[in-house]
Design a protein around this motif. Structure first.
Motif, PDB file in Angstrom:
ATOM      1  N   LYS A  84      46.905  37.809  55.216  1.00 39.75           N
ATOM      2  CA  LYS A  84      46.931  37.522  56.646  1.00 39.75           C
ATOM      3  C   LYS A  84      46.737  36.023  56.854  1.00 39.75           C
ATOM      4  O   LYS A  84      45.800  35.437  56.309  1.00 39.75           O
ATOM      5  N   ILE A  85      47.641  35.413  57.624  1.00 41.02           N
ATOM      6  CA  ILE A  85      47.539  33.983  57.886  1.00 41.02           C
ATOM      7  C   ILE A  85      47.743  33.723  59.373  1.00 41.02           C
ATOM      8  O   ILE A  85      48.420  34.476  60.063  1.00 41.02           O
ATOM      9  N   THR A  86      47.141  32.657  59.853  1.00 40.03           N
ATOM     10  CA  THR A  86      47.266  32.279  61.255  1.00 40.03           C
ATOM     11  C   THR A  86      48.448  31.332  61.438  1.00 40.03           C
ATOM     12  O   THR A  86      49.001  30.799  60.468  1.00 40.03           O
ATOM     13  N   LEU A  87      48.817  31.098  62.696  1.00 46.37           N
ATOM     14  CA  LEU A  87      49.882  30.135  62.978  1.00 46.37           C
ATOM     15  C   LEU A  87      49.495  28.735  62.505  1.00 46.37           C
ATOM     16  O   LEU A  87      50.364  27.940  62.128  1.00 46.37           O
ATOM     17  N   LYS A  88      48.209  28.451  62.516  1.00 43.94           N
ATOM     18  CA  LYS A  88      47.751  27.155  62.009  1.00 43.94           C
ATOM     19  C   LYS A  88      48.136  26.993  60.541  1.00 43.94           C
ATOM     20  O   LYS A  88      48.613  25.929  60.122  1.00 43.94           O
ATOM     21  N   SER A  89      47.952  28.048  59.737  1.00 43.07           N
ATOM     22  CA  SER A  89      48.327  27.996  58.319  1.00 43.07           C
ATOM     23  C   SER A  89      49.838  27.950  58.155  1.00 43.07           C
ATOM     24  O   SER A  89      50.355  27.309  57.238  1.00 43.07           O
ATOM     25  N   VAL A  90      50.565  28.641  59.045  1.00 44.48           N
ATOM     26  CA  VAL A  90      52.027  28.585  59.003  1.00 44.48           C
ATOM     27  C   VAL A  90      52.495  27.153  59.256  1.00 44.48           C
ATOM     28  O   VAL A  90      53.437  26.667  58.628  1.00 44.48           O
ATOM     29  N   ILE A 190      48.533  24.978  68.570  1.00 46.34           N
ATOM     30  CA  ILE A 190      48.481  25.728  67.317  1.00 46.34           C
ATOM     31  C   ILE A 190      47.367  25.206  66.421  1.00 46.34           C
ATOM     32  O   ILE A 190      46.601  25.975  65.842  1.00 46.34           O
ATOM     33  N   ASN A 191      47.254  23.888  66.299  1.00 48.86           N
ATOM     34  CA  ASN A 191      46.150  23.296  65.549  1.00 48.86           C
ATOM     35  C   ASN A 191      44.933  23.131  66.452  1.00 48.86           C
ATOM     36  O   ASN A 191      45.052  22.982  67.671  1.00 48.86           O
ATOM     37  N   GLY A 220      55.901  23.114  68.076  1.00 46.83           N
ATOM     38  CA  GLY A 220      55.939  24.459  67.514  1.00 46.83           C
ATOM     39  C   GLY A 220      55.682  24.453  66.016  1.00 46.83           C
ATOM     40  O   GLY A 220      54.861  23.687  65.508  1.00 46.83           O
ATOM     41  N   LEU A 221      56.415  25.278  65.286  1.00 48.73           N
ATOM     42  CA  LEU A 221      56.222  25.453  63.847  1.00 48.73           C
ATOM     43  C   LEU A 221      57.304  24.715  63.067  1.00 48.73           C
ATOM     44  O   LEU A 221      58.367  24.405  63.610  1.00 48.73           O
ATOM     45  N   PRO A 222      57.047  24.434  61.790  1.00 40.87           N
ATOM     46  CA  PRO A 222      58.071  23.760  60.978  1.00 40.87           C
ATOM     47  C   PRO A 222      59.337  24.604  60.883  1.00 40.87           C
ATOM     48  O   PRO A 222      59.275  25.827  60.759  1.00 40.87           O
TER      49      PRO A 222
END
Length: 244
Positions: A84-90, A190-191, A220-222
């Motif tokens: 399980k990972i958070t959006l921060k880790s993503v 996110i961070n 957003g995300l990478p």
């Protein structure tokens, strides 16, 4: 090849715990090489192994089919571990150490035993819930089969956001007074050190209107497979704030 009057076919029928280890090793070597010969489909390789098989009084194709029917070329089911990972880790990537139990075969006694393994995994930025990392030959062992694999699956925890690939959606609650008089969006990004602070002018957005969207570009995300520093966006939709 005989062992106490038994040929290889009879030896394979022995209980796996009573097979002499040197016989097990020889059979593993033989059917492993036979599979290569079958895949390569090279005449000279098959001729080479015909000579070897003649020495052991074994028909190579027959023995290959026999081993195949016995499931000797199959693998045990993979060991599946979900992280399980958070959006921060993503967004930032993650180094994660996991521990898992594997089944081993003692090469001297042919008996099974369990071993705890510790493995450190680098989780790349932009990973998604449908991604999987497969580590071949790091799973369970079974006599007469290839070593199984370790499969890492992911469950992304989004909290307040909804993910759509590299973009994320935030549903932000407001009331009709905010809608008519304007308001300031204040929400964690996110961070942990990122905050969304944006002034929305009166009558600029409407509650529940899919066309009323505020876009925060590049937060957003990478983008998977994109250039370094290339990110998606945050889209903010507006819902009606619940009243007590």
């Amino acid at each position: 090849m005989t062992y106490y009057g038994m040929n290889v076919y009879q030896l394979t029928e022995l209980d796996e715990h009573t097979q002499p280890q040197q016989i097990i090793d020889k059979m593993n070597e033989l059917y492993g090489e036979l599979k290569k010969a079958k895949i390569d489909n090279k005449k000279e390789r098959m001729e080479e192994w015909n000579v070897v098989m003649d020495n052991y009084e074994i028909d190579p194709i027959g023995y290959y089919k026999y081993c195949e029917n016995k499931g000797m070329f199959n693998k045990p089911p993979s060991i599946n571990i979900t992280i399980k990972i958070t959006l921060k880790s993503v967004k930032n990537g993650l180094i994660k150490t996991i521990k898992y139990q594997v089944k081993r075969i003692n090469k001297l006694t042919a008996k099974e035993y369990n071993e705890m393994i510790s493995k450190t995994i680098k989780i790349e930025r932009g990973v998604d819930s449908d991604d999987e990392y497969i580590f071949e030959k790091e799973g369970n062992e079974e006599i007469g089969k290839k070593q199984g694999d370790l499969k890492i699956l992911f469950e992304v925890i989004c909290h307040d956001f909804i993910r759509n690939k590299e973009n994320v959606i935030l549903k932000y609650p407001i009331n009709h007074y905010d809608e008519q008089h304007g308001f300031i969006i204040s929400h964690r990004g996110i961070n942990d050190d990122e905050w969304i602070n944006k002034r929305v002018e009166p009558n600029k957005v409407k509650i529940g209107d899919s066309e009323s969207v505020i876009t925060i570009y590049g937060k957003g995300l990478p983008k998977k497979g994109g250039e370094i520093g290339e990110y998606g966006d945050i889209f903010i939709l507006f819902t009606e704030k619940e009243t007590n």
